[in-house]
Design a protein around this motif. Structure first.
Motif, mmCIF file in Angstrom:
data_model
loop_
_atom_site.group_PDB
_atom_site.id
_atom_site.type_symbol
_atom_site.label_atom_id
_atom_site.label_comp_id
_atom_site.label_asym_id
_atom_site.label_seq_id
_atom_site.Cartn_x
_atom_site.Cartn_y
_atom_site.Cartn_z
ATOM 1 N N PHE A 80 5.098 12.929 -23.216
ATOM 2 C CA PHE A 80 5.745 12.525 -21.967
ATOM 3 C C PHE A 80 7.233 12.249 -22.201
ATOM 4 C CE2 PHE A 80 5.479 9.389 -18.158
ATOM 5 C CZ PHE A 80 6.075 10.328 -17.335
ATOM 6 N N SER A 81 7.541 11.581 -23.305
ATOM 7 C CA SER A 81 8.936 11.293 -23.660
ATOM 8 C C SER A 81 9.708 12.604 -23.844
ATOM 9 C CB SER A 81 8.993 10.457 -24.944
ATOM 10 O OG SER A 81 10.320 10.246 -25.363
ATOM 11 N N PHE A 82 9.081 13.569 -24.508
ATOM 12 C CA PHE A 82 9.701 14.888 -24.710
ATOM 13 C C PHE A 82 10.000 15.548 -23.363
ATOM 14 C CE2 PHE A 82 9.309 19.494 -24.988
ATOM 15 C CZ PHE A 82 10.136 19.817 -26.063
ATOM 16 N N LYS A 83 9.048 15.481 -22.447
ATOM 17 C CA LYS A 83 9.225 16.087 -21.137
ATOM 18 C C LYS A 83 10.378 15.438 -20.373
ATOM 19 C CE LYS A 83 5.378 16.685 -18.770
ATOM 20 N NZ LYS A 83 4.027 16.370 -18.241
ATOM 21 N N ILE A 84 10.443 14.102 -20.427
ATOM 22 C CA ILE A 84 11.513 13.387 -19.725
ATOM 23 C C ILE A 84 12.875 13.784 -20.296
ATOM 24 C CG2 ILE A 84 12.523 11.118 -19.269
ATOM 25 C CD1 ILE A 84 9.632 9.994 -19.326
ATOM 26 N N ASN A 85 12.980 13.744 -21.616
ATOM 27 C CA ASN A 85 14.259 14.070 -22.258
ATOM 28 C C ASN A 85 14.650 15.524 -22.035
ATOM 29 O OD1 ASN A 85 14.873 11.514 -23.379
ATOM 30 N ND2 ASN A 85 13.439 11.868 -25.056
ATOM 31 N N ASN A 86 13.639 16.394 -21.965
ATOM 32 C CA ASN A 86 13.895 17.824 -21.806
ATOM 33 C C ASN A 86 14.393 18.176 -20.406
ATOM 34 O OD1 ASN A 86 13.809 20.299 -23.300
ATOM 35 N ND2 ASN A 86 12.109 20.969 -22.008
ATOM 36 N N GLN A 87 14.168 17.261 -19.454
ATOM 37 C CA GLN A 87 14.624 17.492 -18.078
ATOM 38 C C GLN A 87 16.117 17.227 -17.916
ATOM 39 O OE1 GLN A 87 12.622 18.598 -15.359
ATOM 40 N NE2 GLN A 87 11.254 19.034 -17.073
ATOM 41 N N ASN A 88 16.696 16.476 -18.882
ATOM 42 C CA ASN A 88 18.135 16.125 -18.812
ATOM 43 C C ASN A 88 18.503 15.498 -17.474
ATOM 44 O OD1 ASN A 88 18.877 17.110 -21.430
ATOM 45 N ND2 ASN A 88 18.748 19.197 -20.615
ATOM 46 N N ILE A 89 17.703 14.530 -17.059
ATOM 47 C CA ILE A 89 17.944 13.831 -15.793
ATOM 48 C C ILE A 89 19.112 12.865 -15.988
ATOM 49 C CG2 ILE A 89 16.916 12.367 -14.021
ATOM 50 C CD1 ILE A 89 14.157 13.405 -15.010
ATOM 51 N N LYS A 90 20.186 13.075 -15.262
ATOM 52 C CA LYS A 90 21.435 12.355 -15.531
ATOM 53 C C LYS A 90 21.336 10.851 -15.306
ATOM 54 C CE LYS A 90 24.482 16.303 -14.767
ATOM 55 N NZ LYS A 90 25.607 16.886 -13.985
ATOM 56 N N TYR A 91 20.475 10.424 -14.377
ATOM 57 C CA TYR A 91 20.392 8.992 -14.101
ATOM 58 C C TYR A 91 19.411 8.271 -15.036
ATOM 59 C CZ TYR A 91 17.010 11.250 -10.978
ATOM 60 O OH TYR A 91 16.039 12.061 -10.446
ATOM 61 N N ILE A 92 18.721 8.999 -15.924
ATOM 62 C CA ILE A 92 17.925 8.357 -16.968
ATOM 63 C C ILE A 92 18.802 8.213 -18.205
ATOM 64 C CG2 ILE A 92 15.972 8.633 -18.547
ATOM 65 C CD1 ILE A 92 14.385 9.828 -16.299
ATOM 66 N N LEU A 115 8.622 10.312 -11.990
ATOM 67 C CA LEU A 115 7.983 10.246 -13.307
ATOM 68 C C LEU A 115 6.483 10.534 -13.198
ATOM 69 C CD1 LEU A 115 9.808 7.111 -14.774
ATOM 70 C CD2 LEU A 115 10.069 9.483 -15.525
ATOM 71 N N GLN A 116 5.849 10.016 -12.163
ATOM 72 C CA GLN A 116 4.421 10.292 -11.961
ATOM 73 C C GLN A 116 4.183 11.790 -11.771
ATOM 74 O OE1 GLN A 116 3.860 7.549 -8.642
ATOM 75 N NE2 GLN A 116 2.468 6.305 -9.893
ATOM 76 N N PHE A 117 5.027 12.427 -10.984
ATOM 77 C CA PHE A 117 4.915 13.873 -10.763
ATOM 78 C C PHE A 117 5.105 14.619 -12.079
ATOM 79 C CE2 PHE A 117 6.974 17.972 -9.948
ATOM 80 C CZ PHE A 117 6.009 18.593 -9.183
ATOM 81 N N LEU A 118 6.103 14.201 -12.856
ATOM 82 C CA LEU A 118 6.394 14.863 -14.128
ATOM 83 C C LEU A 118 5.229 14.709 -15.104
ATOM 84 C CD1 LEU A 118 8.571 16.380 -15.743
ATOM 85 C CD2 LEU A 118 9.424 14.163 -16.525
ATOM 86 N N TYR A 119 4.644 13.515 -15.162
ATOM 87 C CA TYR A 119 3.507 13.302 -16.070
ATOM 88 C C TYR A 119 2.321 14.181 -15.679
ATOM 89 C CZ TYR A 119 -0.292 11.047 -18.638
ATOM 90 O OH TYR A 119 -1.373 10.804 -19.469
ATOM 91 N N ASN A 120 2.052 14.258 -14.401
ATOM 92 C CA ASN A 120 0.882 15.009 -13.932
ATOM 93 C C ASN A 120 1.059 16.527 -14.022
ATOM 94 O OD1 ASN A 120 -0.664 12.732 -13.308
ATOM 95 N ND2 ASN A 120 0.342 12.504 -11.319
ATOM 96 N N GLN A 121 2.291 16.993 -14.199
ATOM 97 C CA GLN A 121 2.516 18.427 -14.364
ATOM 98 C C GLN A 121 1.883 18.957 -15.641
ATOM 99 O OE1 GLN A 121 6.885 18.720 -13.873
ATOM 100 N NE2 GLN A 121 6.421 20.384 -12.465
ATOM 101 N N ARG A 122 1.890 18.149 -16.687
ATOM 102 C CA ARG A 122 1.286 18.512 -17.972
ATOM 103 C C ARG A 122 1.852 19.822 -18.505
ATOM 104 N NH1 ARG A 122 0.010 14.367 -19.689
ATOM 105 N NH2 ARG A 122 -1.625 15.120 -21.058
ATOM 106 N N LEU A 123 3.169 20.025 -18.356
ATOM 107 C CA LEU A 123 3.778 21.291 -18.769
ATOM 108 C C LEU A 123 4.024 21.373 -20.268
ATOM 109 C CD1 LEU A 123 6.386 21.850 -15.921
ATOM 110 C CD2 LEU A 123 4.147 22.909 -16.209
ATOM 111 N N ALA A 124 4.364 20.242 -20.855
ATOM 112 C CA ALA A 124 4.700 20.262 -22.281
ATOM 113 C C ALA A 124 3.426 20.399 -23.111
ATOM 114 C CB ALA A 124 5.447 18.991 -22.664
#
Length: 243
Positions: A35-47, A75-84
């Motif tokens: 999940f951490s990898f997915k968040i960081n990989n999105q390069n979300i500027k406000y995180i 974040l909930q949407f990103l976690y549930n995507q399960r893309l990574a």
């Protein structure tokens, strides 16, 4: 990879604390790393920053750019995507030299008496396991290592020491760890490493990250001194294998 039921809660005005089931588990750790990898990989500027330890992940964000409710939904949407994939998770095995001499392992006689096993067995048991880094804290660079043999589980000291030496290898409860600097501490000291896990002036201050593995290699007092000299000369290279 498993999907877990997560809880989200505000942590101050600019962070979200995300919690997994309160277990020490490789599956949970890998899910958090994923999940951490997915968040960081999105390069979300406000995180601004993502940190995790054991069964929780802290997301620090710019509250002037997004509010808690909207970031939680994202974040909930990103976690549930399960893309990574777990294949994205890189793991390094670090071989940490440790001198278990009584001069450094000052609690070995006490543990030997309490556990009713020899000092030699404590050393061989401790150094034969491959440990997982489940988190870093309470000090910068303090490694919380899971995988300690049940033979060596032992409660923390009733009265913490005011000063534990830098590099001390210690046991506390079901865990073992390395003190990265001189500090108070309530774990039982069984050895010492000559290397510095954390140095603020390094390009990468902490060599080890959560999810990495640690193997302790016993060394003699003579080898301890030799490694210290190599470190001072800038020629020592810590052994590691990336997987």
């Amino acid at each position: 990879m498993s999907t877990f039921k997560l809880t989200y809660k505000p942590f101050g005005e600019s962070a979200i604390l995300i919690e997994w089931p309160q277990n020490i588990s490789i599956d949970i750790l890998d899910d958090i790393r994923n999940f951490s990898f997915k968040i960081n990989n999105q390069n979300i500027k406000y995180i601004l920053e993502v940190n995790f330890v054991y069964s929780s992940l802290l997301v620090i964000y710019n509250y002037n750019k997004i509010n808690y409710i909207n970031l939680k939904k994202e974040l909930q949407f990103l976690y549930n995507q399960r893309l990574a994939s777990k294949n994205n998770l890189k793991t390094t095995i670090w071989e940490i030299p440790v001198c278990y001499d009584i001069e450094f392992g000052i609690d070995l006689p006490f543990l030997s008496l309490q556990k009713k096993i020899s000092i030699e067995e404590i050393i061989s048991t401790h150094s034969s396991s491959l440990y997982t880094v489940f988190g870093i804290g309470f000090l910068p660079g303090f490694l919380y290592l899971g995988g300690l043999s049940k033979k060596l589980h032992f409660k923390r000291r009733d009265i913490p020491r005011l000063e534990v030496p830098k590099g001390a290898i210690a046991i506390g409860g079901k865990q073992t760890g390395i003190y990265p600097k001189i500090s108070p501490g309530g774990w039982h000291i069984i050895g010492k490493t000559p290397i510095s896990i954390f140095e603020i002036n390094r390009e990468k201050p902490c060599l080890v990250i959560p999810g990495d593995k640690v193997k302790f290699n016993p060394i003699s007092k003579g080898e301890f001194k030799s490694i210290k000299l190599e470190i001072e000369a800038g020629i020592y290279k810590l052994k590691s294998v990336a997987k």
